[in-house]
Design a protein around this motif. Structure first.
Motif, PDB file in Angstrom:
ATOM      1  N   GLU A 209       0.917  -1.230  -0.121  1.00 19.95           N
ATOM      2  CA  GLU A 209      -0.229   0.051  -0.080  1.00 19.95           C
ATOM      3  C   GLU A 209       0.832   1.109   0.022  1.00 19.95           C
ATOM      4  OE1 GLU A 209      -2.831  -0.225   3.374  1.00 19.95           O
ATOM      5  OE2 GLU A 209      -3.742  -1.912   2.297  1.00 19.95           O
ATOM      6  N   ARG A 210       2.088   1.196   0.669  1.00 20.91           N
ATOM      7  CA  ARG A 210       2.871   2.509   0.800  1.00 20.91           C
ATOM      8  C   ARG A 210       3.567   2.484  -0.649  1.00 20.91           C
ATOM      9  NH1 ARG A 210       4.206   0.504   6.167  1.00 20.91           N
ATOM     10  NH2 ARG A 210       5.940  -0.897   5.014  1.00 20.91           N
ATOM     11  N   GLU A 211       3.771   1.348  -1.046  1.00 20.35           N
ATOM     12  CA  GLU A 211       4.549   1.626  -2.594  1.00 20.35           C
ATOM     13  C   GLU A 211       3.369   2.211  -3.376  1.00 20.35           C
ATOM     14  OE1 GLU A 211       6.059  -2.264  -3.387  1.00 20.35           O
ATOM     15  OE2 GLU A 211       7.666  -2.052  -2.091  1.00 20.35           O
ATOM     16  N   GLN A 212       2.297   1.569  -3.508  1.00 18.62           N
ATOM     17  CA  GLN A 212       1.139   2.079  -4.609  1.00 18.62           C
ATOM     18  C   GLN A 212       0.847   3.595  -4.186  1.00 18.62           C
ATOM     19  OE1 GLN A 212      -2.165  -0.477  -3.744  1.00 18.62           O
ATOM     20  NE2 GLN A 212      -1.216  -1.957  -5.333  1.00 18.62           N
ATOM     21  N   ALA A 213       0.759   4.066  -2.868  1.00 16.15           N
ATOM     22  CA  ALA A 213       0.622   5.455  -2.703  1.00 16.15           C
ATOM     23  C   ALA A 213       1.745   6.404  -3.129  1.00 16.15           C
ATOM     24  CB  ALA A 213       0.512   5.623  -1.139  1.00 16.15           C
ATOM     25  N   GLU A 214       3.059   5.961  -3.053  1.00 17.33           N
ATOM     26  CA  GLU A 214       4.049   6.696  -3.476  1.00 17.33           C
ATOM     27  C   GLU A 214       4.104   6.812  -4.948  1.00 17.33           C
ATOM     28  OE1 GLU A 214       9.075   6.550  -3.009  1.00 17.33           O
ATOM     29  OE2 GLU A 214       7.921   5.886  -1.532  1.00 17.33           O
ATOM     30  N   ARG A 215       3.758   5.777  -5.521  1.00 18.89           N
ATOM     31  CA  ARG A 215       3.780   5.599  -7.128  1.00 18.89           C
ATOM     32  C   ARG A 215       2.488   6.682  -7.744  1.00 18.89           C
ATOM     33  NH1 ARG A 215       4.506   0.241  -6.914  1.00 18.89           N
ATOM     34  NH2 ARG A 215       2.493  -0.354  -7.229  1.00 18.89           N
ATOM     35  N   GLY A 216       1.427   6.530  -6.715  1.00 25.29           N
ATOM     36  CA  GLY A 216       0.199   7.365  -6.923  1.00 25.29           C
ATOM     37  C   GLY A 216       0.867   9.021  -7.050  1.00 25.29           C
ATOM     38  N   ARG A 217       1.555   9.168  -5.845  1.00 30.63           N
ATOM     39  CA  ARG A 217       1.952  10.588  -5.826  1.00 30.63           C
ATOM     40  C   ARG A 217       2.974  10.997  -6.949  1.00 30.63           C
ATOM     41  NH1 ARG A 217       1.976   8.926  -0.229  1.00 30.63           N
ATOM     42  NH2 ARG A 217       4.294   8.541  -0.532  1.00 30.63           N
ATOM     43  N   GLU A 218       3.942  10.140  -6.947  1.00 29.04           N
ATOM     44  CA  GLU A 218       4.880  10.359  -8.213  1.00 29.04           C
ATOM     45  C   GLU A 218       4.124  10.549  -9.634  1.00 29.04           C
ATOM     46  OE1 GLU A 218       7.508   6.883  -8.247  1.00 29.04           O
ATOM     47  OE2 GLU A 218       8.680   7.797  -6.585  1.00 29.04           O
ATOM     48  N   HIS A 219       3.231   9.993  -9.862  1.00 31.36           N
ATOM     49  CA  HIS A 219       2.444   9.935 -11.185  1.00 31.36           C
ATOM     50  C   HIS A 219       1.834  11.445 -11.264  1.00 31.36           C
ATOM     51  CE1 HIS A 219      -0.143   9.072 -14.366  1.00 31.36           C
ATOM     52  NE2 HIS A 219      -1.134   9.458 -13.916  1.00 31.36           N
ATOM     53  N   ALA A 220       1.113  11.729  -9.951  1.00 28.74           N
ATOM     54  CA  ALA A 220       0.256  12.933  -9.906  1.00 28.74           C
ATOM     55  C   ALA A 220       1.469  14.045 -10.116  1.00 28.74           C
ATOM     56  CB  ALA A 220      -0.417  13.149  -8.487  1.00 28.74           C
TER      57      ALA A 220
ATOM     58  N   ARG B 260       1.365  18.947 -17.412  1.00 26.51           N
ATOM     59  CA  ARG B 260       0.161  19.800 -17.607  1.00 26.51           C
ATOM     60  C   ARG B 260       0.642  21.224 -17.730  1.00 26.51           C
ATOM     61  NH1 ARG B 260      -4.649  18.725 -14.086  1.00 26.51           N
ATOM     62  NH2 ARG B 260      -5.419  20.631 -15.060  1.00 26.51           N
ATOM     63  N   THR B 261       1.439  21.769 -16.608  1.00 27.28           N
ATOM     64  CA  THR B 261       2.016  23.145 -16.832  1.00 27.28           C
ATOM     65  C   THR B 261       2.809  23.300 -17.848  1.00 27.28           C
ATOM     66  OG1 THR B 261       3.471  22.504 -15.088  1.00 27.28           O
ATOM     67  CG2 THR B 261       1.497  23.280 -14.192  1.00 27.28           C
ATOM     68  N   ALA B 262       3.686  22.324 -18.396  1.00 25.02           N
ATOM     69  CA  ALA B 262       4.527  22.439 -19.353  1.00 25.02           C
ATOM     70  C   ALA B 262       3.744  22.656 -20.694  1.00 25.02           C
ATOM     71  CB  ALA B 262       5.573  21.560 -19.594  1.00 25.02           C
ATOM     72  N   GLU B 263       2.580  22.037 -20.596  1.00 26.30           N
ATOM     73  CA  GLU B 263       1.912  22.018 -22.016  1.00 26.30           C
ATOM     74  C   GLU B 263       0.823  23.123 -22.165  1.00 26.30           C
ATOM     75  OE1 GLU B 263      -0.418  18.352 -22.269  1.00 26.30           O
ATOM     76  OE2 GLU B 263       1.678  17.254 -22.673  1.00 26.30           O
ATOM     77  N   GLU B 264       0.632  23.867 -20.960  1.00 26.04           N
ATOM     78  CA  GLU B 264      -0.324  24.952 -21.015  1.00 26.04           C
ATOM     79  C   GLU B 264       0.126  26.078 -21.948  1.00 26.04           C
ATOM     80  OE1 GLU B 264      -1.352  26.070 -17.152  1.00 26.04           O
ATOM     81  OE2 GLU B 264      -2.550  24.323 -16.641  1.00 26.04           O
TER      82      GLU B 264
END
Length: 90
Positions: free
Chosen positions: A54-65, A72-76
């Protein structure tokens, strides 16, 4: 087979017969305690592995976000003030 070997065999057999393997015996008590100890250890290990996943999945989710937000900011498009067209006379 000598008398000593025969006596040893008889005593060994008597000990086995004497040792109770019934549901209320010490032998069963020891087996049950060992089984419960191993089950508790397995549950603890499984819980640790689950928490780690669960910790690994949460960290991967944060990294992805974070990566997605950076992309997104680079493409705007940059919003600059509109330029005046100097090629057309007024």
């Amino acid at each position: 087979m000598g008398a000593r070997d025969k006596l040893r065999e008889v005593v060994s057999h008597a000990r086995e017969r004497f040792r109770s393997h019934g549901p209320d015996s010490y032998f069963e008590y020891k087996r049950r305690r060992e089984r419960e100890r191993k089950q508790a250890e397995r549950r603890r290990d499984d819980a640790e592995r689950s928490a780690e996943r669960e910790r690994e999945q949460a960290e991967r989710g944060r990294e992805h976000a974070e990566r997605y937000a950076a992309e997104r900011t680079a493409e705007e498009p940059q919003t600059d003030a509109p330029r005046e067209d100097t090629s057309k006379p007024d």
